[in-house]
Design an enzyme around this catalytic site. Sequence first.
Site, PDB file in Angstrom:
ATOM      1  N   SER A   5       0.812  -1.220   0.000  1.00  0.00           N
ATOM      2  CA  SER A   5       0.000   0.000   0.000  1.00  0.00           C
ATOM      3  C   SER A   5       0.846   1.270   0.000  1.00  0.00           C
ATOM      4  O   SER A   5       0.401   2.316  -0.490  1.00  0.00           O
ATOM      5  CB  SER A   5      -0.942   0.004   1.211  1.00  0.00           C
ATOM      6  OG  SER A   5      -0.207  -0.151   2.411  1.00  0.00           O
TER       7      SER A   5
ATOM      8  N   ASP B  48      -0.912   6.551  11.329  1.00  0.00           N
ATOM      9  CA  ASP B  48      -0.441   5.193  11.627  1.00  0.00           C
ATOM     10  C   ASP B  48       1.073   5.070  11.617  1.00  0.00           C
ATOM     11  O   ASP B  48       1.628   4.027  11.959  1.00  0.00           O
ATOM     12  CB  ASP B  48      -1.043   4.192  10.634  1.00  0.00           C
ATOM     13  CG  ASP B  48      -0.645   4.467   9.188  1.00  0.00           C
ATOM     14  OD1 ASP B  48       0.143   5.410   8.940  1.00  0.00           O
ATOM     15  OD2 ASP B  48      -1.113   3.730   8.300  1.00  0.00           O
TER      16      ASP B  48
ATOM     17  N   HIS C 154       1.923   4.983   6.443  1.00  0.00           N
ATOM     18  CA  HIS C 154       1.538   5.572   5.167  1.00  0.00           C
ATOM     19  C   HIS C 154       1.937   7.045   5.134  1.00  0.00           C
ATOM     20  O   HIS C 154       2.140   7.669   6.191  1.00  0.00           O
ATOM     21  CB  HIS C 154       0.041   5.379   4.928  1.00  0.00           C
ATOM     22  CG  HIS C 154      -0.319   3.938   4.769  1.00  0.00           C
ATOM     23  ND1 HIS C 154      -0.671   3.147   5.839  1.00  0.00           N
ATOM     24  CD2 HIS C 154      -0.341   3.136   3.678  1.00  0.00           C
ATOM     25  CE1 HIS C 154      -0.917   1.915   5.413  1.00  0.00           C
ATOM     26  NE2 HIS C 154      -0.720   1.884   4.110  1.00  0.00           N
TER      27      HIS C 154
END
Length: 237
Positions: free
Chosen positions: A92, A215, A218
């Site tokens: 991601s 988080d 990211h």
Amino acid sequence: MKRRAAPKKFLLKRPAFWIVLILIVALGSAAVAHEMLTRLANREAAVKTISKPKPKPVKLTAAEKKVAKKYYLSPRVTAKAHAAKVTAIGDSVMVDIKPEIKQVFPHVLVNGAVGRQFYDLPNITQSLKAENKLADNVVVNLGTNGPPEKADVSRFLKVVGNKRQVYWINTHVPSQKWEGKTNRLIAATAKSHRNVHMVDWHDFSEGQTNFFASDGVHLQTNGAIAYVALLAKTMAE
């Protein structure tokens, strides 16, 4: 009655002869040594004075100049990144930086997926190779979702071969216990394989909380810019 004159000493037995001979030899050696050193110094000076051709200045297009300014890249790094053919495989985080990496590396194929694990990499790489989509430069961003295993690393490197260059970006996942294990394996793999290079995102981003979303994994826009810039600079080394 006349006294007889003392017999003259044989020349080789006279101390003065040996003293003079030693001085002649010493002075002669010194002269020879001086001449040799002088020649050597002149030779080195001649080498230094030889004019080396200056590297030609890198000319960028208007679009490339904007990229160089945005990502804080030198003209040389910008030009190399612009010309490089790259296959980028990741999770991601790779999905997050897709716009930025395409801006710096216009000849990049990005293959990213949310939640991807490292054990997926050998099969993905094999498929891309079979489709003739595996470039000379392979960028890997995997390890965020779990630590890679040595067996999977070996399988991946076997598919890639020795001629392609692999740029493996290490991880910044401070909330996960496998962060250290993953990064140690990346570093060890880069050390033991000449065509594998670690992109040290972990150390570069340490303490840069403004790079990350809540988080800590990211990326915000400025984090994505820093991430891709670090990759470009590492690839240009």
